[in-house]
Write an enzyme that holds these catalytic residues in place. Structure first.
Site, PDB file in Angstrom:
ATOM      1  N   GLU B  64      43.162  54.298  30.471  1.00  0.00           N
ATOM      2  CA  GLU B  64      43.153  55.767  30.526  1.00  0.00           C
ATOM      3  C   GLU B  64      42.361  56.392  29.389  1.00  0.00           C
ATOM      4  OE1 GLU B  64      45.895  53.973  31.157  1.00  0.00           O
ATOM      5  OE2 GLU B  64      46.347  54.471  33.228  1.00  0.00           O
ATOM      6  N   HIS B 133      57.350  57.942  36.183  1.00  0.00           N
ATOM      7  CA  HIS B 133      56.405  58.263  37.262  1.00  0.00           C
ATOM      8  C   HIS B 133      56.772  59.570  37.963  1.00  0.00           C
ATOM      9  CE1 HIS B 133      55.098  54.084  36.799  1.00  0.00           C
ATOM     10  NE2 HIS B 133      54.106  54.314  37.635  1.00  0.00           N
TER      11      HIS B 133
HETATM   12  C1  LIG Z   1      49.347  53.393  32.028  1.00  0.00           C
HETATM   13  C2  LIG Z   1      49.385  53.091  33.468  1.00  0.00           C
HETATM   14  N1  LIG Z   1      48.252  53.188  34.190  1.00  0.00           N
HETATM   15  C3  LIG Z   1      48.271  52.930  35.516  1.00  0.00           C
HETATM   16  C4  LIG Z   1      49.424  52.571  36.141  1.00  0.00           C
HETATM   17  C5  LIG Z   1      49.449  52.368  37.645  1.00  0.00           C
HETATM   18  N2  LIG Z   1      49.554  50.950  37.965  1.00  0.00           N
HETATM   19  C6  LIG Z   1      50.741  50.355  38.131  1.00  0.00           C
HETATM   20  S1  LIG Z   1      50.613  48.734  38.356  1.00  0.00           S
HETATM   21  C7  LIG Z   1      48.936  48.790  38.231  1.00  0.00           C
HETATM   22  C8  LIG Z   1      48.156  47.536  38.298  1.00  0.00           C
HETATM   23  C9  LIG Z   1      48.521  46.633  37.178  1.00  0.00           C
HETATM   24  O1  LIG Z   1      47.757  45.484  37.217  1.00  0.00           O
HETATM   25  P1  LIG Z   1      48.102  44.255  36.286  1.00  0.00           P
HETATM   26  O2  LIG Z   1      48.324  44.699  34.889  1.00  0.00           O
HETATM   27  O3  LIG Z   1      47.051  43.230  36.515  1.00  0.00           O
HETATM   28  O4  LIG Z   1      49.497  43.739  36.810  1.00  0.00           O
HETATM   29  P2  LIG Z   1      49.875  43.257  38.300  1.00  0.00           P
HETATM   30  O5  LIG Z   1      50.240  44.473  39.064  1.00  0.00           O
HETATM   31  O6  LIG Z   1      48.710  42.549  38.865  1.00  0.00           O
HETATM   32  O7  LIG Z   1      51.068  42.385  38.089  1.00  0.00           O
HETATM   33  C10 LIG Z   1      48.502  50.090  38.034  1.00  0.00           C
HETATM   34  C11 LIG Z   1      47.112  50.523  37.929  1.00  0.00           C
HETATM   35  C12 LIG Z   1      50.595  52.500  35.348  1.00  0.00           C
HETATM   36  N3  LIG Z   1      51.778  52.216  35.884  1.00  0.00           N
HETATM   37  N4  LIG Z   1      50.539  52.741  34.022  1.00  0.00           N
END
Ligand SMILES: Cc1ncc(C[n+]2csc(CCOP(=O)(O)OP(=O)(O)O)c2C)c(N)n1
Lengths: 333, 328
Positions: B64, B133
């Site tokens: 972000e 959220h």
């Molecule tokens: C600060 C923040 N940015 C965006 C999100 C939205 N979001 C939730 S899970 C996710 C993907 C996360 O990917 P990763 O860290 O690779 O973990 P995975 O879901 O693959 O286990 C996103 C973009 C969030 N929850 N928090």
């Protein structure tokens, strides 16, 4: 590393326990996916396919050691010996849940087990892990912290700051990177210019290793090594576990951004199957035991659903409780 | 120019505005997490990648700070970026780029630079998002000089205000309540349909009570006003639409007529939008007031996960109706 051999320090019982836990995570996630319509929250993230990471890593630490988790936290919760009934009830939003229905899937935590919480903010676990590790270090407790995070999270500024501080202060934190190749719909290779995210460790001056995240023994061994180093005051390690999530981002995600071929390819490398075969080869379990364990696991999951359905909805009169330890007047409508 | 309108939902109206502006002005582009192929967490940007390509519809890493920094920097260099912060809650990760950089650059550099960035922020409750959220942070940003704050409540306003935001030469925070994505109404197809900042909208007219509401609370207030009408209580429902600048004139003018003010706002009560409006009226419209000001907010509590708990704390039409009756 010959991970075909079970670690010498594992008793048969321990070896079987590892299997049980992985299977429990699998069946738990399968069940909440089936119940997604009843659970209603669109923000429930299943851990299916990644079981070996949470279970292998947590097998390398003790009860007093800590973990921090992610938005995809059910697996970590179960791996740290959390109670499945309380986990299920939380996801169902019930008073009997581990957070009394206040937190839900993205915030499951069991402080009695030093499972310091799933987290809705991607990348927010590792900075907290620093402080937990620092507290242990300042009090000479010898406890370590495993901090789980994804390939997506690895691109948060918070991770950079955390690894630098952990390295500089030699904090007993082990960074467990679950590289499942996607952050939501975004392929890791479009979010970073290198394939191996563990390369970053070099820049901080900590050890970086890559392991097969679908091999519970490999995950265990690498974590054990990192934990031993950390306990001796040798500081931090970054362990990159290569893996794949089998389901969509959430229980309701259509998952159109990944090809069926890719999904099928990874399913052939099921972490549970891989480990089960080893147990059979090592004559630790046989078909009868396998069947028994499967039945028992399903039964436990079923019981947790029953427990959740029976548990009451939180009392709306208590909605303003628990904000502060020493309550103040909140007012209200 | 066309006078044609079409019924669509809020999220589609935002997309239409972005589409039209991207077509009109090459310097407009959009970036954020999962906004391209995936179409955004709330499908607001679905189809834009196919239409404009990956240069102008940019999927970013989960970073972000980098997204906001990149958008603000590009704006300083003369582009008109739109940055999406997937959930308002994640604003906490990138406050620096908004508060210390975007908001201040123009003033602190002696007016040498403009920052025409639009920051899109889905916010609010309604999806069992729990504490991280579901939050409503719009009032935080009202406290930051240099930002403009937009908070539409239905599809046509989404379109008209988004176009104004993109063309505006200052940093604009564009708050989109998740529930309002699904509200439908008639949206003008005119490509020059723009709603100026600082103009409130009156949804109902009445002499008895003024209800000022924002975001999803506007619908709740309209429902309450319609019910109250059956009991012969006439409410004037006003949506300020932009919090900075704020249309004081419309609000004060209405209170001059009704003498009674109810403010409905989903943010926590302390230091909220409602607090600012109440202070304004106490300062500049005290002489019109026949009753105490009533603020209906979410209490000062993190948002709980369980749906019955969430419902308990979020202002509803029923609660508004009761509070208005108590006031009369
Ligand atoms: C600060 C923040 N940015 C965006 C999100 C939205 N979001 C939730 S899970 C996710 C993907 C996360 O990917 P990763 O860290 O690779 O973990 P995975 O879901 O693959 O286990 C996103 C973009 C969030 N929850 N928090």
């Amino acid at each position: 590393m010959n991970s075909d051999e079970l670690p010498k320090e594992w008793s048969s019982e321990e070896s079987i326990n590892i299997y049980k836990k992985m299977l429990m995570i699998r069946e738990f996630e399968t069940r909440i996916t089936k119940d997604a319509g009843k659970i209603k929250s669109p923000l429930v993230h299943p851990y299916t396919g990644e079981e070996a990471i949470a279970v292998g890593a947590c097998a390398a630490i003790n009860e007093e050691d800590y973990i921090t988790s992610t938005h995809r936290g059910h697996g970590h919760f179960i791996a740290k010996d959390g109670d499945v009934n309380l986990l299920m009830a939380e996801i169902y939003g019930k008073e009997g849940g581990i957070c009394k229905g206040r937190g839900g899937s993205m915030h499951v935590a069991d402080f009695s087990k030093n499972m310091l919480g799933a987290n809705g903010i991607v990348g927010a676990g590792p900075p907290l892990a620093l402080g937990v590790a620092l507290a242990s270090k300042m009090r000479n407790e010898g406890k370590v912290v495993l901090t789980f995070f994804g390939d997506g999270a690895s691109n948060q500024g918070m991770l950079h700051e955390s690894m630098n501080l952990a390295a500089t202060w030699k904090l007993p934190v082990i960074f467990i990177l679950e590289n499942n190749k996607y952050g939501w719909s975004t392929p890791a290779q479009t979010a970073t210019a290198v394939e191996d995210l563990s390369l970053r460790a070099q820049g901080y001056g900590i050890k970086g290793v890559i392991v097969d995240g679908n091999d519970v023994i490999e995950v265990y061994k690498s974590t054990k090594e990192a934990v031993d180093l950390a306990r001796k005051g040798g500081g931090s390690t970054l362990i990159e576990c290569k893996t794949f999530r089998w389901q969509g981002q959430t229980t309701t995600d259509a998952d159109k951004y990944r090809s069926n071929e890719e999904k099928e390819e990874w399913k052939k490398r099921c972490p549970i199957e891989i480990y089960k075969k080893r147990l059979i080869r090592g004559e630790i379990i046989d078909q009868t035991m396998i069947k028994e364990i499967e039945e028992k696991t399903l039964e436990q999951v079923e019981l947790s659903v029953k427990f959740s359905k029976k548990s009451k909805k939180p009392d709306t009169g208590t909605v303003l409780d628990d904000i502060y330890k020493n309550p103040i007047d909140i007012g209200g409508n | 120019m066309t006078t044609e309108t079409i019924k669509m939902k809020g999220s589609d109206a935002i997309k239409l505005a972005i589409e039209e502006e991207m077509e009109r002005d090459e310097s407009v582009f959009i970036m954020g997490e999962d906004i391209g192929q995936y179409g955004g967490a709330f499908s607001v940007t679905a189809g834009l990648l196919e239409r404009f390509g990956p240069e102008r519809v940019r999927d970013t890493p989960i970073s972000e700070n980098a997204i906001l920094g990149c958008a603000v920097g590009a704006a300083m260099a003369g582009m008109r970026p739109i940055a999406e912060v997937m959930f308002a809650d994640f604003l906490c990760v990138c406050m620096e780029m908004i508060v210390n950089q975007a908001a201040k650059a123009r003033y602190m550099y002696g007016g040498q630079v403009n920052v025409p960035v639009t920051i899109r922020v889905p916010f609010g409750t309604g999806i069992m998002g729990a504490a991280q959220h579901s939050q409503s942070f719009e009032s935080w940003f009202m406290h930051v000089p240099g930002l403009k704050i937009v908070l539409p409540s239905d599809a046509s306003d989404f379109k008209g205000l988004m176009k104004t935001a993109i063309r505006d030469n200052d940093p604009v925070m564009f708050f989109e309540h998740k529930r309002t994505y699904y509200y439908t109404n008639e949206v003008p197809l005119d490509k020059e349909f723009m709603i100026p900042f600082g103009q409130a909208r009156k949804f109902t007219e009445g002499d008895d009570v003024t209800i000022v509401a924002t975001g999803a609370m506007v619908q709740e207030s309209i429902i309450a006003a319609n019910k109250l009408k059956e009991e012969n209580i006439q409410c004037e429902v006003i949506d300020p639409r932009t919090l900075v600048p704020l249309d004081k004139k419309t609000i004060l003018g209405s209170i001059e007529k009704t003498g009674k003010l109810v403010i409905v706002d989903e943010g926590c009560k302390t230091c909220s939008v409602s607090a600012e409006i109440a202070a304004l009226v106490a300062e500049e419209g005290f002489q019109y007031l026949k009753r105490n000001i009533v603020r209906i907010n979410t209490p000062d509590v993190p948002i709980p996960y369980a749906p019955n708990l969430e419902r308990e704390i979020i202002p509803s039409a029923k609660l508004i109706q009761n509070q208005v009756k108590n006031l009369i």
